[in-house]
Scaffold this motif. Structure first.
Motif, short mmCIF file in Angstrom:
data_model
loop_
_atom_site.label_atom_id
_atom_site.label_comp_id
_atom_site.label_asym_id
_atom_site.label_seq_id
_atom_site.Cartn_x
_atom_site.Cartn_y
_atom_site.Cartn_z
N HIS A 72 -6.67 9.93 -17.12
CA HIS A 72 -7.63 10.58 -16.25
C HIS A 72 -8.58 9.75 -15.56
CE1 HIS A 72 -6.20 13.34 -19.51
NE2 HIS A 72 -6.53 14.13 -18.65
N LEU A 73 -8.82 10.12 -14.30
CA LEU A 73 -9.68 9.21 -13.31
C LEU A 73 -10.61 10.13 -12.79
CD1 LEU A 73 -6.29 7.98 -12.35
CD2 LEU A 73 -8.28 6.41 -12.99
N PRO A 74 -11.70 9.59 -12.16
CA PRO A 74 -12.83 10.44 -11.50
C PRO A 74 -12.54 10.80 -10.28
CG PRO A 74 -13.63 7.80 -11.65
CD PRO A 74 -12.08 8.05 -12.29
N ASP A 75 -11.50 10.01 -9.42
CA ASP A 75 -11.17 10.53 -7.97
C ASP A 75 -9.86 10.16 -7.50
OD1 ASP A 75 -11.62 7.74 -7.56
OD2 ASP A 75 -13.81 8.31 -7.49
N LEU A 76 -9.49 10.38 -6.32
CA LEU A 76 -8.13 10.17 -5.85
C LEU A 76 -8.18 8.60 -5.46
CD1 LEU A 76 -5.41 10.82 -4.27
CD2 LEU A 76 -6.82 11.48 -2.35
N ALA A 77 -9.06 7.76 -5.05
CA ALA A 77 -9.23 6.74 -4.67
C ALA A 77 -8.78 5.76 -6.02
CB ALA A 77 -10.33 6.08 -4.11
N SER A 78 -9.40 5.98 -7.30
CA SER A 78 -9.26 5.19 -8.48
C SER A 78 -7.81 5.70 -8.83
CB SER A 78 -10.19 5.44 -9.38
OG SER A 78 -10.81 6.68 -9.55
N ALA A 79 -7.15 6.70 -8.63
CA ALA A 79 -5.73 7.17 -9.05
C ALA A 79 -4.96 6.50 -8.19
CB ALA A 79 -5.42 8.46 -8.91
N ARG A 80 -5.24 6.11 -7.00
CA ARG A 80 -4.13 5.45 -5.88
C ARG A 80 -4.26 3.84 -6.35
NH1 ARG A 80 -4.19 7.59 0.10
NH2 ARG A 80 -2.12 6.86 0.11
N ARG A 81 -5.05 3.46 -7.03
CA ARG A 81 -4.92 2.10 -7.71
C ARG A 81 -3.92 2.04 -8.92
NH1 ARG A 81 -10.44 1.80 -5.81
NH2 ARG A 81 -11.37 2.37 -7.82
N GLN A 82 -3.48 3.14 -9.54
CA GLN A 82 -2.79 2.89 -10.61
C GLN A 82 -1.53 3.48 -10.26
OE1 GLN A 82 -4.11 1.84 -13.44
NE2 GLN A 82 -5.82 1.61 -12.84
N GLY A 83 -1.17 4.37 -9.32
CA GLY A 83 0.26 4.95 -9.25
C GLY A 83 0.25 4.95 -7.56
N LEU A 84 1.47 5.18 -7.40
CA LEU A 84 2.05 4.97 -5.83
C LEU A 84 2.32 6.32 -5.45
CD1 LEU A 84 4.50 1.81 -6.06
CD2 LEU A 84 2.07 1.92 -5.11
N LEU A 85 1.60 7.20 -4.89
CA LEU A 85 1.66 8.48 -4.45
C LEU A 85 2.37 8.48 -3.14
CD1 LEU A 85 -0.61 8.62 -6.43
CD2 LEU A 85 -1.79 10.35 -5.19
N ASP A 86 3.56 9.13 -2.86
CA ASP A 86 4.29 9.44 -1.87
C ASP A 86 3.70 10.46 -1.16
OD1 ASP A 86 5.06 11.77 -3.01
OD2 ASP A 86 6.99 10.94 -3.19
N ALA A 87 4.24 11.00 0.13
CA ALA A 87 3.54 11.93 0.76
C ALA A 87 3.29 13.27 0.15
CB ALA A 87 4.43 12.16 2.06
N ASN A 88 4.16 13.65 -0.72
CA ASN A 88 4.18 14.87 -1.35
C ASN A 88 3.22 14.82 -2.49
OD1 ASN A 88 6.21 16.54 -0.28
ND2 ASN A 88 7.67 15.27 -1.26
N ALA A 89 2.98 13.63 -3.10
CA ALA A 89 2.11 13.62 -4.17
C ALA A 89 0.64 13.57 -3.59
CB ALA A 89 2.39 12.13 -4.91
N LEU A 90 0.58 12.82 -2.59
CA LEU A 90 -0.92 12.71 -1.80
C LEU A 90 -1.16 14.08 -1.28
CD1 LEU A 90 -2.86 10.71 -1.28
CD2 LEU A 90 -1.76 10.34 1.12
N ALA A 91 -0.18 14.88 -0.74
CA ALA A 91 -0.60 16.17 -0.26
C ALA A 91 -1.08 17.18 -1.54
CB ALA A 91 0.43 16.92 0.21
N LEU A 92 -0.37 16.93 -2.54
CA LEU A 92 -0.61 17.73 -3.97
C LEU A 92 -1.94 17.38 -4.37
CD1 LEU A 92 2.73 17.83 -5.58
CD2 LEU A 92 1.41 19.99 -4.53
N ALA A 93 -2.34 16.09 -4.50
CA ALA A 93 -3.55 15.62 -4.94
C ALA A 93 -4.76 16.12 -3.93
CB ALA A 93 -3.72 13.95 -5.14
#
Ligand code: AMP
Ligand code: MG
Length: 326
Positions: A72-93
């Motif tokens: 669990h993370l507080p925001d999208l920016a910290s999540a993107r440091r942990q995982g590689l979000l492709d275009a679909n993942a980013l749109a869903l986030a």
């Protein structure tokens, strides 16, 4: 053998106010276990970057197997440091965070989530929860926090601090009491690993809403014609390339050796899960050590006998899966 109980400790009741949030974050950063309210049920939280802290979750829950946990993370920016979000993942986030959506994505090269929290997989499960208290603790902790439901294995999920204590009093460091949670459903889990997003678990965000965002039907994991093509595609399992030989006394010629306990012998290509025979330490090292021995290129990893109590049960469950014929 009888199962020794996890070391007993006083469980603090923290209020859902600024000092309570600060205390909860400090306990988590020190490797402690804290039950936190989320928008679904109470979660049993620990520092996801610490294998030892994550092992504590399994010990407190008496869970007989290791499966990967959601970080669990507080925001999208910290999540993107942990995982590689492709275009679909980013749109869903962007559409559903904060909220009950978990994304399983390839771990980033800088991912700090421990092997144990990822069950040895190259992927990582990420979520930004909407509960304001959970959010405040995550922000204060400043690191990914693993948090499966705060109940003992096989019991129902806790929806109040009193329920948490009924199951876990004396086994965890604190409960942050924010009153009863709304009994919601679990998070929807979507894997965005390579190509078509897959639904791994239905939950709080409806499938139709996800399909609307990605503009295509979701592949349902396990559907006929969609055999999983990598272990991360399903809630599947890390498997070493090497054969695994269990309950070994010693390695045969050419075998790598995964030892446990005070073992005077030194072998080439060997690692010891816990020289002191501490099962929690062994759990924290299990996946990383298996991978390191696998990387030596030896065709077999011989594994010492691991006691079948406490976390040993989950360790042995994992080792038996690794040893099963493939
Ligand atoms: P929970 O008990 O709600 O935390 O559920 C965690 C769920 O996420 C389990 O069903 C896991 O199998 C799934 N999960 C977590 N990480 C991964 C991953 N890397 N790959 C596939 N499934 C995952
Ligand atoms: Mg549960």
């Amino acid at each position: 053998m009888n199962q020794p109980l996890p070391a007993s400790r006083p469980t603090k009741l923290l209020a859902a106010d600024a000092p309570g949030i600060t205390d909860a974050a400090a306990l988590l950063c020190a490797g402690g276990l804290v039950a936190l309210p989320t928008e679904t049920v109470y979660g049993l939280a620990a520092d996801a970057t610490s294998g030892a802290a994550v092992a504590g979750i399994y010990a407190a829950k008496e869970r007989p197997s290791f499966n990967p946990l959601i970080s669990h993370l507080p925001d999208l920016a910290s999540a993107r440091r942990q995982g590689l979000l492709d275009a679909n993942a980013l749109a869903l986030a962007q559409a559903f965070w904060p909220g009950p959506l978990t994304l399983v994505v390839p771990a980033s090269p800088d991912c700090t989530v421990s092997d144990l929290a990822r069950a040895g997989l190259p992927s990582v499960a990420l979520r930004v929860p909407a509960h304001p208290i959970a959010h405040a603790v995550l922000e204060a902790a400043g690191r990914p926090i693993a948090a499966p439901s705060a109940n003992r294995s096989g019991r129902i999920s806790a929806t109040s601090a009193a329920h948490v204590l009924a199951d876990l009093d004396g086994r965890i460091d604190a409960v942050l009491d924010a009153g009863p949670t709304e009994v919601g459903v679990e998070s929807t889990i979507v894997a965005c690993l390579d190509g078509a997003p897959r639904l791994l678990r239905p939950g709080g965000v409806p499938r139709e809403a996800i399909e609307h965002v990605i503009g295509r039907p979701l592949v349902i994991a396990g559907d006929a014609g969609h055999a999983p093509i990598s272990p991360g595609m399903l809630a599947s399992h890390y498997a070493p390339a090497a054969r695994v030989r269990l309950d070994a006394e010693a390695p045969d010629d050419g075998e790598a050796w995964l030892g446990f306990g005070p073992d005077a012998q030194e072998y080439p290509a060997s690692l010891n899960l816990s020289p002191n025979g501490d099962l929690r330490e062994a759990a924290a090292h299990l996946f990383g050590y298996m991978r390191r021995l696998d990387e030596t290129g030896r065709t077999t990893i011989a594994v010492a006998r691991i006691p079948e109590y406490g976390l040993g049960e989950a360790i042995n469950d994992r080792l038996r899966r690794a040893a099963a014929p493939r």
